[in-house]
Design a protein around this motif. Structure first.
Motif, PDB file in Angstrom:
ATOM      1  N   CYS A  40       0.932  -1.184   0.022  1.00 51.32           N
ATOM      2  CA  CYS A  40       0.001   0.058   0.081  1.00 51.32           C
ATOM      3  C   CYS A  40       0.932   1.522  -0.113  1.00 51.32           C
ATOM      4  O   CYS A  40       0.295   2.194  -0.401  1.00 51.32           O
ATOM      5  CB  CYS A  40      -0.965  -0.065   1.069  1.00 51.32           C
ATOM      6  SG  CYS A  40      -1.964  -1.255   1.267  1.00 51.32           S
ATOM      7  N   TYR A  41       2.000   1.087   0.646  1.00 49.47           N
ATOM      8  CA  TYR A  41       2.970   2.269   0.602  1.00 49.47           C
ATOM      9  C   TYR A  41       3.719   2.525  -0.769  1.00 49.47           C
ATOM     10  O   TYR A  41       4.552   3.713  -0.661  1.00 49.47           O
ATOM     11  CB  TYR A  41       3.714   2.338   1.838  1.00 49.47           C
ATOM     12  CG  TYR A  41       3.054   2.275   3.188  1.00 49.47           C
ATOM     13  CD1 TYR A  41       2.455   3.370   3.378  1.00 49.47           C
ATOM     14  CD2 TYR A  41       2.630   1.360   3.919  1.00 49.47           C
ATOM     15  CE1 TYR A  41       1.705   3.690   4.566  1.00 49.47           C
ATOM     16  CE2 TYR A  41       1.574   1.062   4.784  1.00 49.47           C
ATOM     17  CZ  TYR A  41       1.316   2.471   5.334  1.00 49.47           C
ATOM     18  OH  TYR A  41       0.545   2.513   6.427  1.00 49.47           O
ATOM     19  N   LEU A  46      -0.767  -1.119  -4.105  1.00 52.89           N
ATOM     20  CA  LEU A  46      -2.181  -1.424  -3.886  1.00 52.89           C
ATOM     21  C   LEU A  46      -2.909  -0.380  -3.146  1.00 52.89           C
ATOM     22  O   LEU A  46      -2.680  -0.073  -2.232  1.00 52.89           O
ATOM     23  CB  LEU A  46      -2.219  -2.901  -2.976  1.00 52.89           C
ATOM     24  CG  LEU A  46      -3.345  -3.776  -2.878  1.00 52.89           C
ATOM     25  CD1 LEU A  46      -4.005  -3.969  -4.013  1.00 52.89           C
ATOM     26  CD2 LEU A  46      -3.227  -4.823  -1.905  1.00 52.89           C
ATOM     27  N   ARG A  47      -4.174  -0.342  -3.571  1.00 57.48           N
ATOM     28  CA  ARG A  47      -4.836   0.703  -3.206  1.00 57.48           C
ATOM     29  C   ARG A  47      -5.950   0.147  -2.135  1.00 57.48           C
ATOM     30  O   ARG A  47      -6.427  -0.842  -2.171  1.00 57.48           O
ATOM     31  CB  ARG A  47      -5.752   1.469  -4.199  1.00 57.48           C
ATOM     32  CG  ARG A  47      -5.011   2.205  -5.197  1.00 57.48           C
ATOM     33  CD  ARG A  47      -5.720   2.888  -6.202  1.00 57.48           C
ATOM     34  NE  ARG A  47      -6.673   3.698  -5.845  1.00 57.48           N
ATOM     35  CZ  ARG A  47      -7.714   4.448  -6.711  1.00 57.48           C
ATOM     36  NH1 ARG A  47      -7.353   4.450  -7.781  1.00 57.48           N
ATOM     37  NH2 ARG A  47      -8.611   4.892  -5.858  1.00 57.48           N
ATOM     38  N   ALA A  48      -6.246   0.748  -0.983  1.00 56.95           N
ATOM     39  CA  ALA A  48      -6.688   0.455   0.211  1.00 56.95           C
ATOM     40  C   ALA A  48      -7.522   1.665   0.427  1.00 56.95           C
ATOM     41  O   ALA A  48      -7.679   2.632   0.233  1.00 56.95           O
ATOM     42  CB  ALA A  48      -6.056  -0.198   1.184  1.00 56.95           C
ATOM     43  N   CYS A  49      -8.492   1.261   1.424  1.00 49.99           N
ATOM     44  CA  CYS A  49      -9.225   2.232   2.076  1.00 49.99           C
ATOM     45  C   CYS A  49      -9.534   1.747   3.528  1.00 49.99           C
ATOM     46  O   CYS A  49      -9.471   0.751   3.852  1.00 49.99           O
ATOM     47  CB  CYS A  49     -10.778   2.398   1.530  1.00 49.99           C
ATOM     48  SG  CYS A  49     -11.708   0.868   1.466  1.00 49.99           S
ATOM     49  N   PHE A  57      -9.700  -3.727   1.398  1.00 54.67           N
ATOM     50  CA  PHE A  57      -9.599  -3.672  -0.169  1.00 54.67           C
ATOM     51  C   PHE A  57     -10.723  -3.966  -1.065  1.00 54.67           C
ATOM     52  O   PHE A  57     -11.328  -4.938  -0.548  1.00 54.67           O
ATOM     53  CB  PHE A  57      -8.419  -4.628  -0.476  1.00 54.67           C
ATOM     54  CG  PHE A  57      -7.153  -4.320   0.530  1.00 54.67           C
ATOM     55  CD1 PHE A  57      -6.089  -3.609  -0.024  1.00 54.67           C
ATOM     56  CD2 PHE A  57      -6.847  -4.753   1.861  1.00 54.67           C
ATOM     57  CE1 PHE A  57      -4.989  -3.251   0.949  1.00 54.67           C
ATOM     58  CE2 PHE A  57      -6.012  -4.682   2.686  1.00 54.67           C
ATOM     59  CZ  PHE A  57      -5.019  -4.180   2.220  1.00 54.67           C
ATOM     60  N   GLU A  61      -9.683  -3.665  -6.946  1.00 61.04           N
ATOM     61  CA  GLU A  61      -8.663  -2.780  -7.007  1.00 61.04           C
ATOM     62  C   GLU A  61      -7.252  -4.027  -6.803  1.00 61.04           C
ATOM     63  O   GLU A  61      -6.178  -3.724  -7.653  1.00 61.04           O
ATOM     64  CB  GLU A  61      -8.517  -2.014  -5.560  1.00 61.04           C
ATOM     65  CG  GLU A  61      -9.401  -1.006  -5.719  1.00 61.04           C
ATOM     66  CD  GLU A  61      -8.955   0.210  -6.682  1.00 61.04           C
ATOM     67  OE1 GLU A  61      -7.520   0.182  -6.941  1.00 61.04           O
ATOM     68  OE2 GLU A  61      -9.606   1.096  -7.051  1.00 61.04           O
ATOM     69  N   TYR A  65      -4.503  -4.200  -9.497  1.00 63.95           N
ATOM     70  CA  TYR A  65      -2.953  -4.556  -9.086  1.00 63.95           C
ATOM     71  C   TYR A  65      -2.279  -5.662  -9.745  1.00 63.95           C
ATOM     72  O   TYR A  65      -1.345  -5.357 -10.157  1.00 63.95           O
ATOM     73  CB  TYR A  65      -3.034  -4.404  -7.590  1.00 63.95           C
ATOM     74  CG  TYR A  65      -1.540  -4.522  -7.159  1.00 63.95           C
ATOM     75  CD1 TYR A  65      -0.723  -3.346  -6.822  1.00 63.95           C
ATOM     76  CD2 TYR A  65      -1.052  -5.792  -6.720  1.00 63.95           C
ATOM     77  CE1 TYR A  65       0.550  -3.594  -6.610  1.00 63.95           C
ATOM     78  CE2 TYR A  65       0.575  -6.000  -6.147  1.00 63.95           C
ATOM     79  CZ  TYR A  65       1.304  -4.685  -6.271  1.00 63.95           C
ATOM     80  OH  TYR A  65       2.448  -4.742  -5.846  1.00 63.95           O
TER      81      TYR A  65
END
Length: 79
Positions: A40-41, A46-49, A57, A61, A65
């Protein structure tokens, strides 16, 4: 009768989007949960919320990825 009228005036229920936990993503990718968080960083990672203080996730997404980072098969001359 009044109850039936009030029900018809309610706003439609929003669509529920199924979200994955880091453990579920880790299992799908075959990596450790800590590696999922590290992804995520990374730039383009990888995009997360966050939902209720928890990282979640979207399945789309994760699939995006995977497609985006898929490496070429060995011996492929297009790389």
């Amino acid at each position: 009768m009044q109850d039936l009228l009030s029900v018809s005036k309610r706003a439609p229920t929003p669509e529920v989007i199924p979200l994955l936990t880091a453990d579920e993503v880790a299992e799908q990718l075959g990596i450790k949960r800590s590696a999922v968080y590290n992804l995520c960083y990374k730039p383009g990672g990888l995009r997360a919320c966050k939902v209720g203080g928890r990282v979640r996730f979207k399945r789309e997404e994760v699939e995006t990825y995977i497609r985006r980072t898929k490496s070429a098969p060995p011996g492929d001359s297009n790389t």
